[in-house]
Design an enzyme around this catalytic site. Structure first.
Site, short mmCIF file in Angstrom:
data_model
loop_
_atom_site.label_atom_id
_atom_site.label_comp_id
_atom_site.label_asym_id
_atom_site.label_seq_id
_atom_site.Cartn_x
_atom_site.Cartn_y
_atom_site.Cartn_z
N ASN A 131 0.92 -1.18 0.06
CA ASN A 131 0.04 -0.04 0.02
C ASN A 131 0.85 1.07 0.11
OD1 ASN A 131 -1.85 1.96 0.49
ND2 ASN A 131 -2.50 1.59 2.36
N TRP A 132 1.04 1.85 -1.19
CA TRP A 132 1.99 2.85 -1.26
C TRP A 132 1.35 4.35 -0.87
CZ3 TRP A 132 4.10 2.53 -7.01
CH2 TRP A 132 5.00 1.53 -6.98
N LYS A 133 -0.01 4.28 -0.17
CA LYS A 133 -0.75 5.39 0.28
C LYS A 133 -0.30 6.30 -0.68
CE LYS A 133 0.01 3.33 4.69
NZ LYS A 133 0.19 3.43 6.15
N HIS A 176 -9.51 1.51 4.85
CA HIS A 176 -8.26 1.83 5.40
C HIS A 176 -8.41 2.53 6.63
CE1 HIS A 176 -4.02 2.73 6.33
NE2 HIS A 176 -3.90 1.71 5.59
N GLU A 189 -6.40 5.04 7.67
CA GLU A 189 -6.54 6.33 7.38
C GLU A 189 -7.65 6.99 6.64
OE1 GLU A 189 -2.83 5.59 5.39
OE2 GLU A 189 -1.95 4.95 7.14
N GLU A 238 -5.47 -4.48 10.56
CA GLU A 238 -4.40 -3.63 10.88
C GLU A 238 -4.77 -2.85 12.21
OE1 GLU A 238 -2.44 -2.41 6.81
OE2 GLU A 238 -4.05 -1.36 6.91
N GLY A 279 2.51 2.34 10.98
CA GLY A 279 3.61 3.56 10.77
C GLY A 279 4.47 3.87 11.83
N SER A 291 3.35 -2.04 10.35
CA SER A 291 4.85 -2.33 10.51
C SER A 291 5.55 -3.48 10.12
CB SER A 291 5.28 -1.69 11.99
OG SER A 291 4.97 -0.33 12.29
N GLY A 300 2.92 -0.96 4.32
CA GLY A 300 3.00 0.40 3.90
C GLY A 300 4.35 1.03 3.84
N GLY A 301 5.11 1.44 4.67
CA GLY A 301 6.22 2.40 4.68
C GLY A 301 7.35 1.35 3.93
P1 13P Z 1 3.14 0.68 7.58
O1 13P Z 1 3.52 -0.84 6.98
O2 13P Z 1 3.75 1.80 7.19
O3 13P Z 1 3.06 0.34 9.12
O4 13P Z 1 1.48 0.67 7.09
C1 13P Z 1 0.58 -0.35 7.18
C2 13P Z 1 -0.44 -0.01 6.46
O5 13P Z 1 -1.25 0.85 6.64
C3 13P Z 1 -0.70 -0.66 5.19
O6 13P Z 1 -2.15 -0.33 4.46
#
Ligand code: 13P
Length: 266
Positions: free
Chosen positions: A34-36, A118, A120, A188, A194, A228, A249-250
């Site tokens: 997930n590149w956000k 999600h 966010e 999640e 994050g 994470s 994500g990250g």
């Molecule tokens: P991180 O891997 O950066 O914690 O993000 C997780 C996430 O929200 C994937 O959708």
């Protein structure tokens, strides 16, 4: 709580994990990026130019949720067998809804999957359970695979409300999965997104059991863990009974780090 072993024998061999409720034997583990709101078209192309995978990658189901404007560049640049997804949709097919994208439009652009709800979207943009259900239905209607996200906040976990929160979130959209040809759920925990703080295998196991039980009527489907995930913890998390994949994500923004996570799943 269930007394079955938390970690599958041969943890990194998650492809052989199960059978358990919803964990089909020989199901390929899912590794999803997930590149956000990161990596525009040129950086998306640069990512794939540098993305090198090891052997046995066909044992993994690889997915990329990229910014909508990077979709074409990413699909063109990807030299690997991967599915592409959109990070959010509106539930209407079309209309005077400035800034929104429908599931039908996403499908036309080559998308196979859509994230829904999600953390966010829920906590930064105030998306409600009812909106998550409408979006899930819209994604299914368009023939895309909804990947619906759930997860508790730290204060909810500390207050002993984990099960209540997850059951409420799943209960809101479970009926909307009925028309989907395929669906997935991502657990999640908000406190692990994050933050560098990851759920322990026991945390992930317990939460996935709750989610799977709440999904009951929808039948078996993959449940991913997100929060994470890194190359160093991916194998352990993928080895947890009931964890069918990871949503990253990250660490998915760096080609070498993400390739390390894929390697951990093979
Ligand atoms: P991180 O891997 O950066 O914690 O993000 C997780 C996430 O929200 C994937 O959708």
């Amino acid at each position: 709580m269930n007394q079955r072993p938390v970690v599958e024998p041969g943890a990194a061999g998650a492809a052989e994990a199960g059978p358990g409720p919803g964990t089909g034997a020989l199901r390929r583990p899912i590794v999803a990026a997930n590149w956000k709101m990161n990596l525009g078209p040129s950086r998306a192309a640069a990512f794939f130019a540098a993305f090198r995978l090891g052997p046995n990658v066909s044992r993994v189901r690889l997915q990329f949720f990229v910014p909508a404007v990077s979709l074409a560049a990413a699909r063109t640049a990807a030299k690997v067998a991967a599915e592409f997804g959109i990070q959010n949709v509106h539930w209407e097919r079309e209309g005077a809804l400035t800034g929104e994208t429908s599931a039908e439009m996403a499908r036309e652009a080559g998308v196979a999957l859509a994230l829904v709800g999600h953390s966010e979207r829920r906590h930064v943009f105030g998306e409600t359970d009812a909106e998550v259900a409408r979006k899930t239905r819209a994604v299914s209607r368009a023939g895309l695979t909804p990947v619906v996200c759930v997860g508790e906040r730290l204060e909810e976990r500390r207050a002993g409300r984990l099960e209540e929160v997850l059951r409420r979130q799943v209960g809101a959209f479970v009926g909307a999965l009925a028309g989907a040809k395929e669906w997935m759920v991502a657990y999640e925990p908000v406190w692990a997104i994050g933050t560098g703080e990851t759920a322990t295998p026991q945390d992930a196991f317990e939460a996935h059991e709750i989610v799977r039980a709440a999904l009951g009527e929808a039948g078996p489907g993959p449940i991913l863990y997100g929060g994470s995930v890194k190359p160093g913890n991916a194998a352990e998390l993928l080895g947890v009974h009931g964890v069918d994949g990871v949503l990253v994500g990250g660490a998915s923004l760096d080609p070498a780090e993400f390739a390390g996570i894929v390697a951990a799943a093979t």
